[in-house]
Design a protein around this motif. Structure first.
Motif, PDB file in Angstrom:
ATOM      1  N   CYS A 194      94.665  -0.161  63.837  1.00  0.00           N
ATOM      2  CA  CYS A 194      95.534   0.156  64.944  1.00  0.00           C
ATOM      3  C   CYS A 194      96.755   0.684  64.552  1.00  0.00           C
ATOM      4  CB  CYS A 194      95.701  -1.000  65.773  1.00  0.00           C
ATOM      5  SG  CYS A 194      94.374  -1.529  66.842  1.00  0.00           S
ATOM      6  N   VAL A 195      97.349   1.605  64.974  1.00  0.00           N
ATOM      7  CA  VAL A 195      98.805   2.206  64.699  1.00  0.00           C
ATOM      8  C   VAL A 195      99.951   0.996  65.304  1.00  0.00           C
ATOM      9  CG1 VAL A 195     100.560   3.991  65.206  1.00  0.00           C
ATOM     10  CG2 VAL A 195      98.162   4.481  64.708  1.00  0.00           C
ATOM     11  N   THR A 196     100.622   0.582  64.542  1.00  0.00           N
ATOM     12  CA  THR A 196     101.657  -0.363  64.707  1.00  0.00           C
ATOM     13  C   THR A 196     103.091   0.210  64.589  1.00  0.00           C
ATOM     14  OG1 THR A 196     101.553  -1.452  62.680  1.00  0.00           O
ATOM     15  CG2 THR A 196      99.850  -2.194  64.143  1.00  0.00           C
ATOM     16  N   THR A 197     103.400   1.402  64.210  1.00  0.00           N
ATOM     17  CA  THR A 197     104.759   1.643  64.154  1.00  0.00           C
ATOM     18  C   THR A 197     104.781   3.125  64.719  1.00  0.00           C
ATOM     19  OG1 THR A 197     104.186   2.729  61.852  1.00  0.00           O
ATOM     20  CG2 THR A 197     104.831   0.418  61.707  1.00  0.00           C
ATOM     21  N   GLY A 198     106.226   3.306  64.943  1.00  0.00           N
ATOM     22  CA  GLY A 198     106.500   4.524  65.630  1.00  0.00           C
ATOM     23  C   GLY A 198     106.070   4.736  67.024  1.00  0.00           C
ATOM     24  N   PRO A 199     106.523   5.953  67.678  1.00  0.00           N
ATOM     25  CA  PRO A 199     106.553   5.907  69.046  1.00  0.00           C
ATOM     26  C   PRO A 199     105.075   5.716  69.797  1.00  0.00           C
ATOM     27  CG  PRO A 199     107.497   8.037  68.106  1.00  0.00           C
ATOM     28  CD  PRO A 199     107.087   6.844  66.985  1.00  0.00           C
ATOM     29  N   PHE A 200     104.177   5.899  69.075  1.00  0.00           N
ATOM     30  CA  PHE A 200     102.840   5.494  69.917  1.00  0.00           C
ATOM     31  C   PHE A 200     102.127   4.170  69.332  1.00  0.00           C
ATOM     32  CE2 PHE A 200     103.585  10.087  69.573  1.00  0.00           C
ATOM     33  CZ  PHE A 200     103.762  10.432  70.890  1.00  0.00           C
ATOM     34  N   LYS A 201     103.064   3.066  69.022  1.00  0.00           N
ATOM     35  CA  LYS A 201     102.309   1.863  68.456  1.00  0.00           C
ATOM     36  C   LYS A 201     102.041   1.251  69.687  1.00  0.00           C
ATOM     37  CE  LYS A 201     106.904  -0.434  68.805  1.00  0.00           C
ATOM     38  NZ  LYS A 201     108.096  -1.116  67.957  1.00  0.00           N
ATOM     39  N   ASN A 202     102.319   1.270  70.729  1.00  0.00           N
ATOM     40  CA  ASN A 202     101.789   0.608  72.111  1.00  0.00           C
ATOM     41  C   ASN A 202     100.765   1.558  72.724  1.00  0.00           C
ATOM     42  OD1 ASN A 202     103.235  -1.623  71.607  1.00  0.00           O
ATOM     43  ND2 ASN A 202     105.076  -0.639  72.509  1.00  0.00           N
ATOM     44  N   MET A 203     100.272   2.547  72.351  1.00  0.00           N
ATOM     45  CA  MET A 203      99.589   3.470  73.212  1.00  0.00           C
ATOM     46  C   MET A 203      97.952   3.011  73.299  1.00  0.00           C
ATOM     47  SD  MET A 203      98.401   7.492  71.977  1.00  0.00           S
ATOM     48  CE  MET A 203      97.134   8.138  72.782  1.00  0.00           C
ATOM     49  N   THR A 204      97.469   3.252  74.565  1.00  0.00           N
ATOM     50  CA  THR A 204      96.159   2.856  74.964  1.00  0.00           C
ATOM     51  C   THR A 204      95.173   4.034  74.880  1.00  0.00           C
ATOM     52  OG1 THR A 204      96.831   1.051  76.086  1.00  0.00           O
ATOM     53  CG2 THR A 204      94.672   1.683  76.447  1.00  0.00           C
ATOM     54  N   VAL A 205      94.323   4.290  74.150  1.00  0.00           N
ATOM     55  CA  VAL A 205      93.402   5.246  74.189  1.00  0.00           C
ATOM     56  C   VAL A 205      92.244   4.731  75.317  1.00  0.00           C
ATOM     57  CG1 VAL A 205      91.333   6.413  73.119  1.00  0.00           C
ATOM     58  CG2 VAL A 205      93.429   5.718  71.914  1.00  0.00           C
ATOM     59  N   ASN A 206      92.077   5.619  76.410  1.00  0.00           N
ATOM     60  CA  ASN A 206      91.138   5.351  77.473  1.00  0.00           C
ATOM     61  C   ASN A 206      89.738   5.986  77.588  1.00  0.00           C
ATOM     62  OD1 ASN A 206      93.457   3.788  78.943  1.00  0.00           O
ATOM     63  ND2 ASN A 206      94.313   5.937  79.431  1.00  0.00           N
ATOM     64  N   ILE A 207      89.736   7.005  76.833  1.00  0.00           N
ATOM     65  CA  ILE A 207      88.469   7.722  77.022  1.00  0.00           C
ATOM     66  C   ILE A 207      87.569   7.489  75.929  1.00  0.00           C
ATOM     67  CG2 ILE A 207      87.495   9.985  77.901  1.00  0.00           C
ATOM     68  CD1 ILE A 207      89.887  10.416  79.539  1.00  0.00           C
ATOM     69  N   GLY A 208      86.149   8.009  75.862  1.00  0.00           N
ATOM     70  CA  GLY A 208      85.461   8.172  74.556  1.00  0.00           C
ATOM     71  C   GLY A 208      85.161   6.654  74.221  1.00  0.00           C
ATOM     72  N   PRO A 209      84.440   6.523  73.032  1.00  0.00           N
ATOM     73  CA  PRO A 209      84.208   7.767  72.100  1.00  0.00           C
ATOM     74  C   PRO A 209      83.021   8.601  72.459  1.00  0.00           C
ATOM     75  CG  PRO A 209      83.449   5.484  71.210  1.00  0.00           C
ATOM     76  CD  PRO A 209      83.925   5.193  72.472  1.00  0.00           C
ATOM     77  N   ILE A 210      82.587   9.491  72.064  1.00  0.00           N
ATOM     78  CA  ILE A 210      81.465  10.232  72.083  1.00  0.00           C
ATOM     79  C   ILE A 210      80.605  10.552  70.751  1.00  0.00           C
ATOM     80  CG2 ILE A 210      80.327  12.353  72.638  1.00  0.00           C
ATOM     81  CD1 ILE A 210      82.443  12.694  74.837  1.00  0.00           C
ATOM     82  N   ALA A 211      81.533  10.873  69.654  1.00  0.00           N
ATOM     83  CA  ALA A 211      80.848  10.941  68.220  1.00  0.00           C
ATOM     84  C   ALA A 211      81.931  10.359  67.243  1.00  0.00           C
ATOM     85  CB  ALA A 211      80.783  12.491  67.876  1.00  0.00           C
ATOM     86  N   PRO A 212      82.102   9.018  67.204  1.00  0.00           N
ATOM     87  CA  PRO A 212      83.200   8.370  66.344  1.00  0.00           C
ATOM     88  C   PRO A 212      82.825   8.654  65.060  1.00  0.00           C
ATOM     89  CG  PRO A 212      81.641   6.707  67.565  1.00  0.00           C
ATOM     90  CD  PRO A 212      81.416   8.110  68.104  1.00  0.00           C
ATOM     91  N   SER A 213      83.809   8.744  64.139  1.00  0.00           N
ATOM     92  CA  SER A 213      83.801   8.922  62.857  1.00  0.00           C
ATOM     93  C   SER A 213      83.884   7.345  62.126  1.00  0.00           C
ATOM     94  CB  SER A 213      84.697   9.789  62.037  1.00  0.00           C
ATOM     95  OG  SER A 213      86.138   9.216  62.409  1.00  0.00           O
ATOM     96  N   LEU A 214      84.160   6.470  62.929  1.00  0.00           N
ATOM     97  CA  LEU A 214      84.393   4.905  62.804  1.00  0.00           C
ATOM     98  C   LEU A 214      83.118   4.293  63.390  1.00  0.00           C
ATOM     99  CD1 LEU A 214      88.137   4.203  62.824  1.00  0.00           C
ATOM    100  CD2 LEU A 214      86.839   4.764  60.594  1.00  0.00           C
ATOM    101  N   THR A 215      82.322   3.498  62.745  1.00  0.00           N
ATOM    102  CA  THR A 215      81.251   2.893  63.159  1.00  0.00           C
ATOM    103  C   THR A 215      81.489   1.752  64.122  1.00  0.00           C
ATOM    104  OG1 THR A 215      80.918   1.478  61.381  1.00  0.00           O
ATOM    105  CG2 THR A 215      79.767   3.396  61.612  1.00  0.00           C
ATOM    106  N   ASP A 216      82.813   1.074  64.175  1.00  0.00           N
ATOM    107  CA  ASP A 216      83.147  -0.029  65.068  1.00  0.00           C
ATOM    108  C   ASP A 216      83.823   0.210  66.132  1.00  0.00           C
ATOM    109  OD1 ASP A 216      85.301   0.562  63.685  1.00  0.00           O
ATOM    110  OD2 ASP A 216      85.894  -1.300  63.094  1.00  0.00           O
ATOM    111  N   VAL A 217      83.877   1.468  66.736  1.00  0.00           N
ATOM    112  CA  VAL A 217      84.714   1.733  67.780  1.00  0.00           C
ATOM    113  C   VAL A 217      83.828   1.327  69.188  1.00  0.00           C
ATOM    114  CG1 VAL A 217      85.685   3.307  69.208  1.00  0.00           C
ATOM    115  CG2 VAL A 217      85.737   3.812  66.655  1.00  0.00           C
ATOM    116  N   GLN A 218      84.228   0.416  70.090  1.00  0.00           N
ATOM    117  CA  GLN A 218      83.514  -0.051  71.038  1.00  0.00           C
ATOM    118  C   GLN A 218      83.196   1.212  71.987  1.00  0.00           C
ATOM    119  OE1 GLN A 218      86.924  -2.276  72.491  1.00  0.00           O
ATOM    120  NE2 GLN A 218      87.297  -0.788  74.471  1.00  0.00           N
ATOM    121  N   ARG A 219      81.827   0.923  72.401  1.00  0.00           N
ATOM    122  CA  ARG A 219      81.053   1.991  73.068  1.00  0.00           C
ATOM    123  C   ARG A 219      81.696   2.403  74.383  1.00  0.00           C
ATOM    124  NH1 ARG A 219      74.845   1.332  72.864  1.00  0.00           N
ATOM    125  NH2 ARG A 219      74.958   3.446  73.697  1.00  0.00           N
TER     126      ARG A 219
END
Length: 380
Positions: A194-219
């Motif tokens: 997770c990104v923990t610094t800068g303007p988007f450190k508290n950002m939430t990703v709401n959509i996806g994944p569809i074709a993740p490059s990381l294998t542990d992204v929740q479906r």
């Protein structure tokens, strides 16, 4: 001490960078654009009236903060696409939904460059009209930071950045489909979490994944990736991917490819030959989730700077032969011609779904007078 620190940050934000060979090519090409416009006037759109899109590192600290604040504002406004995409919670998410829905049409096809030009411009307009942003869409000159992207003004995690790297989280690297070994995997960087610094450190990703490059992204709860799936923004800022985005690669892309087919093909990547292309290199310099997902990548705010650079590189290429290249398209109407389709033309329609109506591709070919005169910009 705090005052000295702020002064140092302000000076860093105003740091100047020497012009690379691509920047110098822009300087050499602008007289050709001026001559073209003298022969083919575009109403009120002239070099003097055109908007100037600037490189992130050339913005002041306040200009950078104005931009990231506008992006955060867009993330705070209700979505227009929630009926068709239950996961969409904001106006920012609307742009991700449209990209997901149109990915099979707008990559590896006639529409790749003109559609993304329309897409980035429309996003820029949303920041300005809905969130009071006074500036214009900045771009990311990959070559400036390719040797050490994590410590660049984009990713250093300061208040004037686009957010930092992700926390260290081991992963196996980024698979590149169709590429031969050793080019079939981009080795991991030092992030992944997770990104923990800068303007988007508290950002939430709401959509996806569809074709993740990381294998542990929740479906995602839906097969189309449009369900609600809240999670943190993750990155793996990666110098291995950035290695193919140095200025010499971009300059060669522009100067060695004389027709749009080869220009676009080399830009997007020739994976069976183990060539990633600057488009792929830029996306996977960020990596993580959602930037590492082919469909959901606009969910990382850096996407928009990357694709502004893609548009800039096309603009520079067009300037080398404006009479020909402002009317030059290639490829078919489907991604990698699957399923098989006819060759695209300037009269084909391209649109942004619920965000903006269809227009003919020919209306998206020029940054100077395109879209009925609404396009009027150059890159500094």
């Amino acid at each position: 001490m705090r005052g000295l620190t702020l002064l140092f940050v302000g000076l860093a934000a105003a740091q100047s960078y020497p012009k690379d060979d691509v920047d110098k090519l822009v300087d050499a090409s602008l007289p050709m654009l001026k001559e073209y416009l003298e022969k083919h006037p575009q109403g009120n759109c002239t070099l003097e009236t055109a908007v100037r899109r600037k490189e992130w590192g050339d913005l002041t600290l306040q200009e950078r903060k104005d931009y990231t604040n506008a992006v955060l504002c867009l993330m705070s406004k209700p979505a227009l696409t929630s009926a068709q995409a239950p996961g969409a919670k904001s106006r920012f998410d609307d742009y991700i939904v449209v990209h997901i829905q149109q990915t099979p049409r707008n990559h590896g096809s006639t529409f790749f460059l003109p559609w993304h030009r329309y897409y980035v411009w429309h996003y820029e307009q949303a920041l300005r009209t809905e969130c009071g942003y006074k500036g214009y869409q900045p771009y990311w000159n990959w070559g400036r930071y390719a040797k050490d992207p994590v410590n660049s003004p984009l990713f250093d995690g300061s208040e004037g950045s686009m957010g930092g790297n992700g926390a260290k989280k081991a992963h196996a690297g980024i698979p590149i489909p169709m590429a031969p070994r050793p080019y079939n995997v981009i080795p991991p960087g030092d992030g992944g979490g997770c990104v923990t610094t800068g303007p988007f450190k508290n950002m939430t990703v709401n959509i996806g994944p569809i074709a993740p490059s990381l294998t542990d992204v929740q479906r995602n709860p839906r097969a189309d990736g449009l369900g609600y799936n809240p999670r943190c923004l993750r990155r793996d800022v990666n110098r291995n991917a950035a290695a193919v985005t140095t200025a010499n690669y971009t300059l060669d892309l522009i100067t060695s490819n004389k027709d749009i087919y080869w220009f676009q093909t080399v830009m997007e990547g020739q994976f069976p030959q183990g060539k990633w292309g600057v488009h792929t290199g830029g996306h996977y310099t960020v990596g993580g989730d959602p930037a590492g997902d082919f469909y959901v990548s606009p969910g990382d705010p850096v996407f928009w700077l990357h694709h502004a650079q893609i548009d800039r590189v096309w603009w520079i290429w067009q300037m080398q032969n404006l009479e020909k290249r402002l009317a030059e398209v290639s490829m078919t109407r489907t991604m990698n011609n699957f399923p098989p389709s006819a060759n695209g033309t300037l009269d084909d329609l391209s649109g942004l779904g619920v965000l903006a109506g269809d227009v003919k591709v020919r209306e998206l070919m020029s940054t100077m007078g395109g879209l009925g005169g609404k396009f009027c910009y150059i890159y500094e």
